[in-house]
Design a protein around this motif. Structure first.
Motif, PDB file in Angstrom:
ATOM      1  N   THR A  95       0.853  -1.169   0.000  1.00 23.74           N
ATOM      2  CA  THR A  95       0.000   0.000   0.000  1.00 23.74           C
ATOM      3  C   THR A  95       0.900   1.234   0.000  1.00 23.74           C
ATOM      4  OG1 THR A  95      -1.678  -1.161   1.264  1.00 23.74           O
ATOM      5  CG2 THR A  95      -1.791   1.244   1.281  1.00 23.74           C
ATOM      6  N   VAL A  96       0.580   2.222  -0.833  1.00 25.81           N
ATOM      7  CA  VAL A  96       1.382   3.447  -0.918  1.00 25.81           C
ATOM      8  C   VAL A  96       0.538   4.609  -0.415  1.00 25.81           C
ATOM      9  CG1 VAL A  96       2.651   5.003  -2.442  1.00 25.81           C
ATOM     10  CG2 VAL A  96       2.608   2.541  -2.923  1.00 25.81           C
ATOM     11  N   ARG A  97       1.102   5.345   0.547  1.00 25.26           N
ATOM     12  CA  ARG A  97       0.467   6.558   1.045  1.00 25.26           C
ATOM     13  C   ARG A  97       1.470   7.689   0.906  1.00 25.26           C
ATOM     14  NH1 ARG A  97      -0.797   4.751   6.920  1.00 25.26           N
ATOM     15  NH2 ARG A  97       1.100   3.610   6.512  1.00 25.26           N
ATOM     16  N   MET A  98       0.991   8.874   0.656  1.00 22.98           N
ATOM     17  CA  MET A  98       1.866  10.031   0.479  1.00 22.98           C
ATOM     18  C   MET A  98       1.732  10.946   1.693  1.00 22.98           C
ATOM     19  SD  MET A  98       3.237   9.332  -2.411  1.00 22.98           S
ATOM     20  CE  MET A  98       4.104  10.837  -2.772  1.00 22.98           C
ATOM     21  N   GLY A  99       2.808  11.681   1.992  1.00 21.79           N
ATOM     22  CA  GLY A  99       2.779  12.602   3.114  1.00 21.79           C
ATOM     23  C   GLY A  99       3.991  13.506   3.120  1.00 21.79           C
ATOM     24  N   VAL A 100       4.087  14.284   4.184  1.00 23.32           N
ATOM     25  CA  VAL A 100       5.187  15.232   4.360  1.00 23.32           C
ATOM     26  C   VAL A 100       5.858  14.941   5.703  1.00 23.32           C
ATOM     27  CG1 VAL A 100       5.783  17.677   4.625  1.00 23.32           C
ATOM     28  CG2 VAL A 100       4.029  16.988   2.984  1.00 23.32           C
ATOM     29  N   VAL A 101       7.189  14.923   5.718  1.00 20.34           N
ATOM     30  CA  VAL A 101       7.942  14.666   6.944  1.00 20.34           C
ATOM     31  C   VAL A 101       7.705  15.807   7.930  1.00 20.34           C
ATOM     32  CG1 VAL A 101      10.250  14.374   7.936  1.00 20.34           C
ATOM     33  CG2 VAL A 101       9.711  13.346   5.708  1.00 20.34           C
ATOM     34  N   GLU A 102       7.264  15.456   9.121  1.00 21.57           N
ATOM     35  CA  GLU A 102       7.064  16.424  10.210  1.00 21.57           C
ATOM     36  C   GLU A 102       8.349  16.581  11.010  1.00 21.57           C
ATOM     37  OE1 GLU A 102       4.246  18.152  11.796  1.00 21.57           O
ATOM     38  OE2 GLU A 102       3.423  18.001   9.778  1.00 21.57           O
ATOM     39  N   SER A 103       8.971  15.445  11.348  1.00 16.73           N
ATOM     40  CA  SER A 103      10.200  15.484  12.137  1.00 16.73           C
ATOM     41  C   SER A 103      11.002  14.212  11.924  1.00 16.73           C
ATOM     42  CB  SER A 103       9.886  15.649  13.630  1.00 16.73           C
ATOM     43  OG  SER A 103       9.202  14.509  14.114  1.00 16.73           O
ATOM     44  N   VAL A 104      12.296  14.308  12.220  1.00 10.57           N
ATOM     45  CA  VAL A 104      13.210  13.169  12.115  1.00 10.57           C
ATOM     46  C   VAL A 104      14.046  13.152  13.380  1.00 10.57           C
ATOM     47  CG1 VAL A 104      15.084  12.103  10.807  1.00 10.57           C
ATOM     48  CG2 VAL A 104      13.323  13.419   9.608  1.00 10.57           C
ATOM     49  N   ARG A 105      14.142  11.981  13.991  1.00 13.93           N
ATOM     50  CA  ARG A 105      14.906  11.853  15.227  1.00 13.93           C
ATOM     51  C   ARG A 105      15.835  10.648  15.115  1.00 13.93           C
ATOM     52  NH1 ARG A 105      14.007   9.524  20.709  1.00 13.93           N
ATOM     53  NH2 ARG A 105      12.397   8.200  19.805  1.00 13.93           N
ATOM     54  N   GLU A 106      17.121  10.842  15.483  1.00 10.82           N
ATOM     55  CA  GLU A 106      18.065   9.725  15.472  1.00 10.82           C
ATOM     56  C   GLU A 106      17.777   8.799  16.636  1.00 10.82           C
ATOM     57  OE1 GLU A 106      22.202   9.743  14.782  1.00 10.82           O
ATOM     58  OE2 GLU A 106      22.120  11.537  13.540  1.00 10.82           O
ATOM     59  N   VAL A 107      17.801   7.498  16.359  1.00 10.65           N
ATOM     60  CA  VAL A 107      17.598   6.482  17.381  1.00 10.65           C
ATOM     61  C   VAL A 107      18.629   5.380  17.182  1.00 10.65           C
ATOM     62  CG1 VAL A 107      15.127   6.939  17.617  1.00 10.65           C
ATOM     63  CG2 VAL A 107      15.898   5.222  15.986  1.00 10.65           C
ATOM     64  N   SER A 108      18.710   4.479  18.125  1.00  8.15           N
ATOM     65  CA  SER A 108      19.572   3.314  18.013  1.00  8.15           C
ATOM     66  C   SER A 108      18.671   2.094  17.858  1.00  8.15           C
ATOM     67  CB  SER A 108      20.441   3.179  19.260  1.00  8.15           C
ATOM     68  OG  SER A 108      21.255   2.034  19.172  1.00  8.15           O
ATOM     69  N   ILE A 109      18.935   1.280  16.854  1.00  2.00           N
ATOM     70  CA  ILE A 109      18.163   0.059  16.639  1.00  2.00           C
ATOM     71  C   ILE A 109      18.954  -1.094  17.244  1.00  2.00           C
ATOM     72  CG2 ILE A 109      17.184  -1.505  14.933  1.00  2.00           C
ATOM     73  CD1 ILE A 109      16.858   0.938  13.085  1.00  2.00           C
ATOM     74  N   ASP A 110      18.389  -1.714  18.267  1.00  2.00           N
ATOM     75  CA  ASP A 110      19.044  -2.781  19.009  1.00  2.00           C
ATOM     76  C   ASP A 110      18.405  -4.112  18.640  1.00  2.00           C
ATOM     77  OD1 ASP A 110      20.195  -4.482  20.846  1.00  2.00           O
ATOM     78  OD2 ASP A 110      19.348  -3.514  22.606  1.00  2.00           O
ATOM     79  N   LYS A 111      19.168  -4.990  18.033  1.00  2.00           N
ATOM     80  CA  LYS A 111      18.654  -6.300  17.634  1.00  2.00           C
ATOM     81  C   LYS A 111      18.714  -7.316  18.774  1.00  2.00           C
ATOM     82  CE  LYS A 111      17.652  -6.192  13.253  1.00  2.00           C
ATOM     83  NZ  LYS A 111      16.423  -6.700  12.720  1.00  2.00           N
ATOM     84  N   GLY A 112      19.226  -6.908  19.931  1.00  2.00           N
ATOM     85  CA  GLY A 112      19.294  -7.815  21.069  1.00  2.00           C
ATOM     86  C   GLY A 112      20.546  -8.669  21.044  1.00  2.00           C
TER      87      GLY A 112
END
Length: 151
Positions: free
Chosen positions: A38-55
């Protein structure tokens, strides 16, 4: 010395098994290829750096401990001194192996909040391999539990 080489090669093989699957908008698994999204369109409100932890699987700690025990135990004297050195080597090697595994499984990610054309807000977290800025027009591709933000 042969023991040390054997344990080191087994350790590297075990750590290679800790490879993590990417959470990238640019990487598809073979079962995702040719699947409808499914494709939806939008506008970026904000971007925040995070750490992705795979465990942690514990493999790094175990492998590091084994290498440390064999390396320290076989290189220092005999008898009780060798046993104590092996124990200390196992503890130190376990800590190093745990740190190596953590560095292999934690990756930089982005939490991207998008205001969809419908007016609703949604946030998606993915690998930081493509940069986004507030105000950019983007596509959200979703299928089941997987969603991606792309340009």
């Amino acid at each position: 010395m042969k023991k040390l080489i054997l344990v080191a090669s087994l350790t590297m093989t075990a750590l290679a098994g800790c490879a993590v699957t990417p959470n990238s908008a640019n990487v598809y698994s073979s079962r995702q290829a040719q699947g409808e999204q499914t494709v939806r369109m939008g506008v970026v409100e904000s971007v925040r750096e995070v750490s992705i932890d795979k465990g942690s699987s514990g493999v790094g700690q175990l492998a590091g401990g084994a290498v440390g025990a064999v390396a320290a135990g076989s290189s220092i004297g005999g008898g009780n001194g060798s046993i104590v050195a092996g124990i200390l080597g196992a503890v130190a090697g376990g800590l190093v192996g745990q740190n190596v595994e953590a560095n292999m499984v934690n990756r930089r990610g982005l939490e991207i909040t998008v205001r969809l054309d419908s007016g609703s807000l949604t946030a998606i977290t993915q690998d930081a391999d493509e940069m986004f800025r507030a105000g950019e027009r983007v596509r959200l591709l979703s299928s089941g539990r997987t969603a991606r933000v792309t340009h």
